[in-house]
Design a protein around this motif. Structure first.
Motif, PDB file in Angstrom:
ATOM      1  N   THR A 353       0.853  -1.186   0.000  1.00  0.00           N
ATOM      2  CA  THR A 353       0.000   0.000   0.000  1.00  0.00           C
ATOM      3  C   THR A 353       0.892   1.240   0.000  1.00  0.00           C
ATOM      4  N   PRO A 354       0.435   2.340  -0.578  1.00  0.00           N
ATOM      5  CA  PRO A 354       1.255   3.559  -0.586  1.00  0.00           C
ATOM      6  C   PRO A 354       1.655   4.012   0.819  1.00  0.00           C
ATOM      7  N   ASP A 355       0.724   3.917   1.762  1.00  0.00           N
ATOM      8  CA  ASP A 355       1.025   4.383   3.125  1.00  0.00           C
ATOM      9  C   ASP A 355       2.099   3.530   3.779  1.00  0.00           C
ATOM     10  N   LYS A 356       1.971   2.211   3.668  1.00  0.00           N
ATOM     11  CA  LYS A 356       2.964   1.332   4.287  1.00  0.00           C
ATOM     12  C   LYS A 356       4.312   1.480   3.612  1.00  0.00           C
ATOM     13  N   LEU A 357       4.299   1.627   2.292  1.00  0.00           N
ATOM     14  CA  LEU A 357       5.547   1.799   1.553  1.00  0.00           C
ATOM     15  C   LEU A 357       6.220   3.108   1.957  1.00  0.00           C
ATOM     16  N   LYS A 358       5.443   4.164   2.059  1.00  0.00           N
ATOM     17  CA  LYS A 358       6.007   5.464   2.465  1.00  0.00           C
ATOM     18  C   LYS A 358       6.604   5.376   3.861  1.00  0.00           C
ATOM     19  N   GLU A 359       5.923   4.689   4.746  1.00  0.00           N
ATOM     20  CA  GLU A 359       6.401   4.542   6.123  1.00  0.00           C
ATOM     21  C   GLU A 359       7.768   3.870   6.174  1.00  0.00           C
ATOM     22  N   ILE A 360       7.933   2.775   5.423  1.00  0.00           N
ATOM     23  CA  ILE A 360       9.215   2.056   5.469  1.00  0.00           C
ATOM     24  C   ILE A 360      10.312   2.824   4.743  1.00  0.00           C
ATOM     25  N   LEU A 361       9.958   3.567   3.695  1.00  0.00           N
ATOM     26  CA  LEU A 361      10.965   4.356   2.981  1.00  0.00           C
ATOM     27  C   LEU A 361      11.461   5.520   3.839  1.00  0.00           C
ATOM     28  N   LEU A 362      10.562   6.139   4.591  1.00  0.00           N
ATOM     29  CA  LEU A 362      10.978   7.224   5.488  1.00  0.00           C
ATOM     30  C   LEU A 362      11.839   6.701   6.621  1.00  0.00           C
ATOM     31  N   ALA A 363      11.523   5.513   7.106  1.00  0.00           N
ATOM     32  CA  ALA A 363      12.287   4.921   8.208  1.00  0.00           C
ATOM     33  C   ALA A 363      13.640   4.401   7.754  1.00  0.00           C
ATOM     34  N   HIS A 364      13.750   4.112   6.452  1.00  0.00           N
ATOM     35  CA  HIS A 364      14.998   3.531   5.928  1.00  0.00           C
ATOM     36  C   HIS A 364      15.404   4.277   4.656  1.00  0.00           C
ATOM     37  N   PRO A 365      15.982   5.461   4.796  1.00  0.00           N
ATOM     38  CA  PRO A 365      16.350   6.256   3.620  1.00  0.00           C
ATOM     39  C   PRO A 365      17.409   5.588   2.745  1.00  0.00           C
ATOM     40  N   GLU A 366      18.026   4.522   3.245  1.00  0.00           N
ATOM     41  CA  GLU A 366      19.018   3.803   2.429  1.00  0.00           C
ATOM     42  C   GLU A 366      18.367   2.970   1.327  1.00  0.00           C
ATOM     43  N   ILE A 367      17.037   2.802   1.398  1.00  0.00           N
ATOM     44  CA  ILE A 367      16.348   2.056   0.341  1.00  0.00           C
ATOM     45  C   ILE A 367      16.303   2.927  -0.925  1.00  0.00           C
ATOM     46  N   LYS A 368      16.982   2.463  -1.960  1.00  0.00           N
ATOM     47  CA  LYS A 368      17.037   3.205  -3.216  1.00  0.00           C
ATOM     48  C   LYS A 368      16.586   2.370  -4.412  1.00  0.00           C
ATOM     49  N   ILE A 369      16.227   1.109  -4.151  1.00  0.00           N
ATOM     50  CA  ILE A 369      15.742   0.231  -5.217  1.00  0.00           C
ATOM     51  C   ILE A 369      14.465  -0.428  -4.721  1.00  0.00           C
ATOM     52  N   LEU A 370      13.411  -0.323  -5.494  1.00  0.00           N
ATOM     53  CA  LEU A 370      12.131  -0.949  -5.160  1.00  0.00           C
ATOM     54  C   LEU A 370      11.806  -1.965  -6.243  1.00  0.00           C
ATOM     55  N   VAL A 371      11.642  -3.226  -5.840  1.00  0.00           N
ATOM     56  CA  VAL A 371      11.311  -4.293  -6.781  1.00  0.00           C
ATOM     57  C   VAL A 371       9.807  -4.531  -6.730  1.00  0.00           C
ATOM     58  N   LEU A 372       9.155  -4.388  -7.871  1.00  0.00           N
ATOM     59  CA  LEU A 372       7.719  -4.629  -7.976  1.00  0.00           C
ATOM     60  C   LEU A 372       7.462  -5.813  -8.905  1.00  0.00           C
ATOM     61  N   THR A 373       6.579  -6.691  -8.471  1.00  0.00           N
ATOM     62  CA  THR A 373       6.093  -7.780  -9.329  1.00  0.00           C
ATOM     63  C   THR A 373       4.586  -7.593  -9.438  1.00  0.00           C
ATOM     64  N   PRO A 374       4.148  -6.759 -10.370  1.00  0.00           N
ATOM     65  CA  PRO A 374       2.736  -6.358 -10.388  1.00  0.00           C
ATOM     66  C   PRO A 374       1.764  -7.479 -10.750  1.00  0.00           C
ATOM     67  N   ILE A 375       2.266  -8.553 -11.342  1.00  0.00           N
ATOM     68  CA  ILE A 375       1.482  -9.789 -11.450  1.00  0.00           C
ATOM     69  C   ILE A 375       2.306 -10.822 -10.698  1.00  0.00           C
ATOM     70  N   ASN A 376       1.828 -11.189  -9.512  1.00  0.00           N
ATOM     71  CA  ASN A 376       2.684 -11.747  -8.486  1.00  0.00           C
ATOM     72  C   ASN A 376       2.741 -13.264  -8.514  1.00  0.00           C
ATOM     73  N   ASN A 377       3.909 -13.773  -8.178  1.00  0.00           N
ATOM     74  CA  ASN A 377       4.093 -15.160  -7.780  1.00  0.00           C
ATOM     75  C   ASN A 377       4.458 -15.113  -6.296  1.00  0.00           C
ATOM     76  N   PRO A 378       3.608 -15.626  -5.408  1.00  0.00           N
ATOM     77  CA  PRO A 378       2.545 -16.610  -5.639  1.00  0.00           C
ATOM     78  C   PRO A 378       1.137 -16.046  -5.834  1.00  0.00           C
ATOM     79  N   GLY A 379       0.926 -14.732  -5.690  1.00  0.00           N
ATOM     80  CA  GLY A 379      -0.421 -14.203  -5.562  1.00  0.00           C
ATOM     81  C   GLY A 379      -1.348 -14.413  -6.742  1.00  0.00           C
TER      82      GLY A 379
END
Length: 598
Positions: A353-379
């Motif tokens: 979710t945007p809110d959860k993602l924003k929360e973790i990015l603010l808490a960890h500014p060292e995150i500079k790569i986000l991996v998205l699998t928009p059609i998910n395995n296993p989902g």
């Protein structure tokens, strides 16, 4: 006199080979060789020259080029099917074959490319090599198995052995991974050879359309995908044709490659597929291909890491939403990247979710790569375009997030609803600072065909593609590229979409069958994900049911949700994933599943 393009010519153009290495006028050896060949034939054969001239007014320049490639490569393939003659005689044979092929394509009496090809072949080899009068591409139906004496007692013993194996893992506190499950299946099949059909291979995300007959209503899929019949033969021949053309044009197909980016024609095919779903704008210097999704992701991580390093970020972290295919997290760590997980929830269809993602990015500014699998395995769910838009808008709207590189793992793009995929692709396309990785393996039903295309629309990332390539490998296999390009010459988008329909059919049949055991599978759970894509069913289990108890009670070999998390979290949902690429879900299969579930 040709006044319109014959149907056979149109079909030939549609499946024509291309110059695999064409990057521009400075590297067009294959194109020049093909053009010179057809010019030589035309100079010696006025009828061929006249027919080609007539078609110039009816075809576009690209269509003319495609026809030229088709004539030369197909004539070579037919002429070379027998042991070669001395060079002058072989050249005469090739030219005569090309002339005969063109006559058959334009005669008006032969309506299809397939028949023109066959007729030419039979003209060249009237006695020794010929085709069957008719071709049937569907597999024969397997005969009913003989009745097994004392079946109920034997199934009960099989279930007891299942349970004993699972208890061993429970006692060891171990979650078996996919290969563990396959090893156990082979062990039990060896002990109970007559009961193989009651052990259902739903563990690993493989695809196999030939070992067992597919569902009758999809019996056309193996041939359409080039696994059986004449299309399989044509694909094999075309792969050889590509290597033959390259050798004749003076290309060393067994040597090192100065910049191992892969064949431009293959990259273009990948970009065309992405473009079909609204993803475009890739930099000419920002694209490459590699050995399947895992190697392409590895190169994408190295590319992101190099880009960030040049911008002053020396120790970036990559964020992986989970559950997911955890091998990619290992791949990232092997490049020297640090990694983190973002645990998603069933009610969010296992998407961040945007809110959860924003929360973790603010808490960890060292995150500079986000991996998205928009059609998910296993989902197995096509991400809602609106959800992805919210995520990308959030990244774009915060200054400290604008330098984050998004890597999209698009291994299942196209599976599921076509309009949903297109909307998803157009939405993903709005972020420029990204790398898209498209693996052909599941889309073509060939996990062992290790080929993937990747690209970026960001010039600041693209400029490091070649420097990274030089440090990754010395060459990319020409035979692998030739086979992949040959498959894509004959397997078209409509064929792939038919395969995706088979995946969807199996999902629906599988979910319907699992409803027979509501004590095990919580199919009606309010938080269940939507199964509408990929080739899996990620299923919630009833309260208190251990995933390791599913196999002994049903014979369904699946994978526990715990395998899709790198770390142990207290709130990992109680799910099991069934992979649907190998096991046909026929009525006969469903009857056996019901028997095992009873």
């Amino acid at each position: 006199m040709l006044t319109e393009v014959p149907q056979a010519i149109s079909e030939a153009i549609k499946i024509a080979p291309v110059d695999p290495q064409y990057y521009g006028p400075d590297d067009d050896r294959v194109t020049r060789f093909v053009d010179q060949t057809i010019d030589t034939w035309s100079n010696a054969e006025p009828e061929l020259a006249g027919g080609l001239n007539q078609l110039k007014d009816l075809l576009t320049p690209l269509e003319q080029e495609a026809l030229t490639f088709y004539l030369a490569s197909t004539a070579f393939a037919i002429a070379d099917a027998a042991p070669p003659l001395e060079k002058p005689q072989q050249e005469i044979k090739e030219r005569a074959t090309g002339v005969t092929l063109f006559k058959n394509l334009t005669s008006g009496e032969i309506e299809s490319e397939r028949d023109a090809f066959r007729t030419t072949w039979q003209t060249v080899y009237p006695e020794n090599l010929s085709f069957a009068a008719t071709a049937t591409f569907t597999r024969e139906t397997v005969l009913s198995q003989p009745e097994i004496p004392d079946l109920d007692a034997k199934l009960a013993q099989l279930k007891a052995d299942f349970a004993a194996e699972m208890q061993t893992w429970k006692d060891a506190g171990k979650t078996p991974e996919m290969r563990d499950m396959l090893s156990m299946k082979l062990k039990l099949e060896s002990k109970y050879p007559n009961l193989k059909d009651y052990m259902f291979d739903l563990t690993i995300g493989d695809v196999d359309l030939v070992s067992n007959p597919v569902e009758p209503e999809y019996s056309d899929v193996p041939e359409r995908m080039g696994f059986t019949g004449e299309k399989l033969w044509r694909i094999d021949q075309r792969a050889k044709e590509y290597q033959r053309l390259l050798r004749r044009a003076g290309v060393n197909i067994t040597g090192y490659q100065p910049i191992p980016l892969g064949w431009n024609a293959l990259i273009t095919r990948g970009l065309d597929y992405l473009g079909h779903y609204g993803m475009n704008g890739y930099q000419n210097e920002g694209c490459f291909m590699d050995y399947g999704g895992s190697y392409a992701m590895d190169r994408a991580f190295l590319l992101a890491k190099r880009t960030l390093s040049e911008e002053g970020v020396t120790s970036p972290t990559a964020l992986f939403p989970t559950p997911g295919f955890m091998m990619m997290k290992d791949v990232a760590e092997n490049t020297g990247l640090k990694t983190m997980e973002l645990v998603t929830k069933p009610e969010d269809h296992f998407l961040p979710t945007p809110d959860k993602l924003k929360e973790i990015l603010l808490a960890h500014p060292e995150i500079k790569i986000l991996v998205l699998t928009p059609i998910n395995n296993p989902g197995s769910h096509v991400a809602e375009a609106e959800r992805i838009k919210q995520i990308l808008d959030m990244l774009e709207g915060e200054q400290q997030f604008k330098d984050i590189i998004v890597i999209n793992d698009l291994a299942y793009l196209g599976t599921g609803d076509k309009d949903q995929n297109t909307q998803l692709g157009k939405t993903l396309n709005q972020r420029r600072r990204r790398i898209d990785v498209l693996a052909w393996t599941k889309l073509l039903g060939r996990p062992g065909l290790r080929c993937a295309t990747a690209g970026t629309p960001d010039p600041e990332i693209a400029k490091w593609v070649k420097p990274v390539a030089r440090n990754v490998t010395l060459a990319i296999s020409y035979p692998m590229q030739a086979e992949t390009l040959a498959v894509l010459d004959f397997v078209k988008l409509e064929d792939m979409e038919r395969l995706y329909q088979l995946y969807r059919h199996r999902q629906e049949k599988m979910i319907e069958t699992l409803k027979l055991r509501p004590d095990l599978f919580d199919i009606y759970h309010a938080l269940v994900t939507t199964w509408d894509a990929a080739l899996y069913a990620f299923v919630p289990l009833a309260n208190g049911v251990d995933p390791l108890d599913i196999m002994p009670q049903t014979g369904l070999f699946g994978t526990s949700a715990r395998a899709f998390y790198a770390s142990v979290f207290p709130d990992i949902p109680n799910y099991i994933r069934f992979a649907l690429g190998k096991q046909p879900i026929t009525e006969q299969t469903i009857d056996r599943m019901r028997k095992m579930m009873s």
